[in-house]
Design an enzyme around this catalytic site. Sequence first.
Site, PDB file in Angstrom:
ATOM      1  N   ARG A 188       0.860  -1.185   0.000  1.00  0.00           N
ATOM      2  CA  ARG A 188       0.000   0.000   0.000  1.00  0.00           C
ATOM      3  C   ARG A 188       0.891   1.227   0.000  1.00  0.00           C
ATOM      4  O   ARG A 188       1.936   1.252   0.692  1.00  0.00           O
ATOM      5  CB  ARG A 188      -0.902   0.032   1.240  1.00  0.00           C
TER       6      ARG A 188
ATOM      7  N   GLU B  50      -3.512   7.804  -4.102  1.00  0.00           N
ATOM      8  CA  GLU B  50      -3.952   7.317  -5.422  1.00  0.00           C
ATOM      9  C   GLU B  50      -5.227   8.027  -5.857  1.00  0.00           C
ATOM     10  O   GLU B  50      -6.096   8.267  -5.019  1.00  0.00           O
ATOM     11  CB  GLU B  50      -4.196   5.803  -5.343  1.00  0.00           C
TER      12      GLU B  50
ATOM     13  N   HIS C  48      -1.657   0.506  -9.864  1.00  0.00           N
ATOM     14  CA  HIS C  48      -2.292  -0.420  -8.904  1.00  0.00           C
ATOM     15  C   HIS C  48      -2.958  -1.606  -9.625  1.00  0.00           C
ATOM     16  O   HIS C  48      -4.185  -1.754  -9.617  1.00  0.00           O
ATOM     17  CB  HIS C  48      -3.309   0.337  -8.030  1.00  0.00           C
TER      18      HIS C  48
END
Length: 342
Positions: A246, A275, A293
């Site tokens: 993450r 993000e 991602h």
Amino acid sequence: MLQRILVPWAMPKIGREALSRSKAEVTFLHGPKGELPDPKEMIRAAAKADVLLPRGSQPVPRRAMIANPYLRGIANYGVGYDNIDVALATELGIPVTNTPGVLTETTADLAWALLMATARKIPQAHLYTISGRWKGPGGKSFMGLDVGPGGSNQPKVLGIVGFGRIGRAVMRRSRGFRMKVIAYDPYAKEVIEKTRGVEYRQLEDLLRESDFISLHAPLTEQTHHLIGPKELGLMKPTAILINTSRGPVVDEKALVLALKKGRIAGAGLDVYEREPRLSPGLSKLENVVLLPHIGSATEDTRGQMAVVAVKNAIAMLRGKRPPNIVNPEVFASSEYLRRVKG
Ligand code: NAD
């Protein structure tokens, strides 16, 4: 009484088919191109739902939980669940589930693809080749770093932070490269010590010794900025950092600075602190490989994640214990019983 599942994103077909067998009324909420709804829209729609099925890393607003006294569960589509305030859910008597296991191998593949691509500058060389700038010998040579033992036959050191399902799958893939593997995980010290060919290290030692560092810890209060300026300062100047866990596990601003100054050799990232925004300067660097991602993004795996998330959702709809519960203590709470009986 008709029960309702809210899916606030564009779920793959396999998941929609599984949902169609649930006998519940299913509402999909997203833009024409699959855009996620804004938090207000999500809160409004969640007020009428019995179960929410959000996409992993799609923030679930706290209000969406607080404002619905009949919500019976949140079935997250993803193994990480830092997009949900689990402590609040538990307090409110709401079970939360995730999709562990089905995405392990796929995400480990991506971590390796990123490691190889960063070490050997594959995207940069690809862009150079297709742009027509390659004029034969004498051109740019894209000197990279060895992942295997290289010409001097020196095995490289792979440092794994977080020795869970994905961390271990990354370790298994390293065997073909004859790497030395070291790992740090305060909750899996014994597992690491019992694993053939892996040695335990404290984080600081792992940072000092590794040629490649791959992050696989979940995002928690303890792992937020686990890798910051001090940790980056301990790494070898020839080392490469890979992050498929993450974004906020790494202090991105400090990482940009370390990469700019050549404090470390490179970084391969699939995840970011905010993000889909990238920290200023990150995309201008030549020693990075940046992905949007896509750790679990294969048809097969995303399909299986949908099947698992739907199984969890249906179990919670029926007031049964779901297969992949994240907060099992919730079942002992009177708030949970009120929700299920109410
Ligand atoms: P897991 O629970 O099996 O493994 C996580 C490991 O991290 C555990 O062994 C745990 O003990 C360890 N850990 C916890 N706190 C730590 C700390 N402070 N320092 C070091 N280690 C610590 O989970 P998993 O299935 O291997 O997934 C790991 C993470 O990868 C997920 O939480 C998710 O955030 C991320 N992920 C990202 C993608 C992607 O698309 N990029 C895909 C899947 C998973």
